[in-house]
Design an enzyme around this catalytic site. Structure first.
Site, PDB file in Angstrom:
ATOM      1  N   LYS A  10       0.829  -1.217   0.000  1.00  0.00           N
ATOM      2  CA  LYS A  10       0.000   0.000   0.000  1.00  0.00           C
ATOM      3  C   LYS A  10       0.866   1.271   0.000  1.00  0.00           C
ATOM      4  CE  LYS A  10      -4.056  -2.134   2.157  1.00  0.00           C
ATOM      5  NZ  LYS A  10      -5.156  -1.919   3.157  1.00  0.00           N
ATOM      6  N   TYR A  50     -12.251  -2.313  -4.232  1.00  0.00           N
ATOM      7  CA  TYR A  50     -12.826  -2.471  -2.887  1.00  0.00           C
ATOM      8  C   TYR A  50     -14.352  -2.412  -2.909  1.00  0.00           C
ATOM      9  CZ  TYR A  50      -8.305  -2.243  -0.468  1.00  0.00           C
ATOM     10  OH  TYR A  50      -7.054  -2.518   0.021  1.00  0.00           O
ATOM     11  N   ASN A 113      -2.148   0.232   6.538  1.00  0.00           N
ATOM     12  CA  ASN A 113      -1.704  -1.028   7.150  1.00  0.00           C
ATOM     13  C   ASN A 113      -0.772  -1.829   6.236  1.00  0.00           C
ATOM     14  OD1 ASN A 113      -3.657  -1.905   5.374  1.00  0.00           O
ATOM     15  ND2 ASN A 113      -4.725  -3.220   6.828  1.00  0.00           N
ATOM     16  N   HIS A 116      -2.187  -5.450   1.474  1.00  0.00           N
ATOM     17  CA  HIS A 116      -3.471  -6.130   1.295  1.00  0.00           C
ATOM     18  C   HIS A 116      -3.179  -7.540   0.810  1.00  0.00           C
ATOM     19  CE1 HIS A 116      -7.501  -7.144  -0.098  1.00  0.00           C
ATOM     20  NE2 HIS A 116      -6.903  -7.631  -1.161  1.00  0.00           N
ATOM     21  N   GLU A 127      -9.564 -10.785  -7.700  1.00  0.00           N
ATOM     22  CA  GLU A 127      -8.606  -9.697  -7.497  1.00  0.00           C
ATOM     23  C   GLU A 127      -7.420  -9.801  -8.462  1.00  0.00           C
ATOM     24  OE1 GLU A 127      -9.627  -8.918  -2.773  1.00  0.00           O
ATOM     25  OE2 GLU A 127      -7.626  -9.578  -3.330  1.00  0.00           O
TER      26      GLU A 127
HETATM   27  P1  CMP Z   1      -7.505  -4.583   3.274  1.00  0.00           P
HETATM   28  O1  CMP Z   1      -7.062  -5.989   3.510  1.00  0.00           O
HETATM   29  O2  CMP Z   1      -6.846  -3.822   2.206  1.00  0.00           O
HETATM   30  O3  CMP Z   1      -9.091  -4.596   3.004  1.00  0.00           O
HETATM   31  C1  CMP Z   1      -9.905  -3.468   3.279  1.00  0.00           C
HETATM   32  C2  CMP Z   1      -9.197  -2.429   4.081  1.00  0.00           C
HETATM   33  O4  CMP Z   1     -10.036  -1.497   4.744  1.00  0.00           O
HETATM   34  C3  CMP Z   1      -8.416  -3.064   5.194  1.00  0.00           C
HETATM   35  O5  CMP Z   1      -7.311  -3.765   4.657  1.00  0.00           O
HETATM   36  C4  CMP Z   1      -8.089  -1.853   6.063  1.00  0.00           C
HETATM   37  O6  CMP Z   1      -6.907  -1.194   5.625  1.00  0.00           O
HETATM   38  C5  CMP Z   1      -9.270  -0.900   5.796  1.00  0.00           C
HETATM   39  N1  CMP Z   1     -10.128  -0.707   6.940  1.00  0.00           N
HETATM   40  C6  CMP Z   1     -10.389   0.494   7.523  1.00  0.00           C
HETATM   41  N2  CMP Z   1     -11.231   0.354   8.537  1.00  0.00           N
HETATM   42  C7  CMP Z   1     -11.533  -0.967   8.629  1.00  0.00           C
HETATM   43  C8  CMP Z   1     -12.367  -1.749   9.498  1.00  0.00           C
HETATM   44  N3  CMP Z   1     -13.075  -1.195  10.487  1.00  0.00           N
HETATM   45  N4  CMP Z   1     -12.412  -3.083   9.290  1.00  0.00           N
HETATM   46  C9  CMP Z   1     -11.727  -3.655   8.284  1.00  0.00           C
HETATM   47  N5  CMP Z   1     -10.933  -2.965   7.436  1.00  0.00           N
HETATM   48  C10 CMP Z   1     -10.825  -1.633   7.597  1.00  0.00           C
END
Ligand code: CMP
Length: 141
Positions: A10, A50, A113, A116, A127
């Protein structure tokens, strides 16, 4: 079974200069990078990728973050690649990620974070197809 999974480094981890360290962790875990591309997601691409989260309260912030800078998108292949990648990434929330995981070591917040990874075989297929054609997957199998 040998699986494929879609991985994204990311914008926070690209900006932090951690692409190589994160790729090393994939390879050390026995996952092969069989396709890779750097790109700056458009709003349409981020919203499309997403789409399953469209109704979630964090959707707008997620799209804003994912379009804030370039990302690395890659396909990982190996035994139990989907589960293995999720193990080395750690929990979605970096505050809950186990020591030694990518998110524990490189991530700051729930949105920023670091990585992904696909969560299941069907989403992995979708995906991967979102970013790569079959002729771009350089499988060893
Ligand atoms: P990712 O695995 O990229 O999939 C969706 C993303 O939404 C997740 O990682 C997080 O970075 C983001 N996100 C933000 N808030 C939340 C939440 N409450 N629960 C899950 N994902 C979240």
């Amino acid at each position: 079974a040998v699986e494929r999974t879609l991985s994204i480094v990311k914008p926070d981890a690209v900006a932090g200069n951690h692409i190589g360290e994160i790729y090393s962790r994939f390879e050390t875990a026995g996952l092969r990078i069989i396709a890779a591309r750097m790109l700056h997601l458009s709003q349409e691409q981020a919203e499309g990728f997403y789409a399953v989260h469209r109704e979630r309260p964090f959707f707008r912030d997620l799209v804003k973050f994912m379009t804030s800078g370039p990302v690395m998108v890659q396909v990982l292949e190996g035994e139990h690649a989907i589960r293995k990648n999720r193990e080395i990434m750690g929990a979605t929330n970096p505050a809950e990620a186990a020591a030694g995981t990518i998110r524990h070591d490189f991530a700051e917040t729930l949105d920023a974070n670091a990585v992904h990874g696909s969560d299941a075989p069907e989403t992995a297929r979708e995906e991967i197809a979102f970013f790569f054609g079959d002729d771009e997957l350089h499988s060893r199998n």
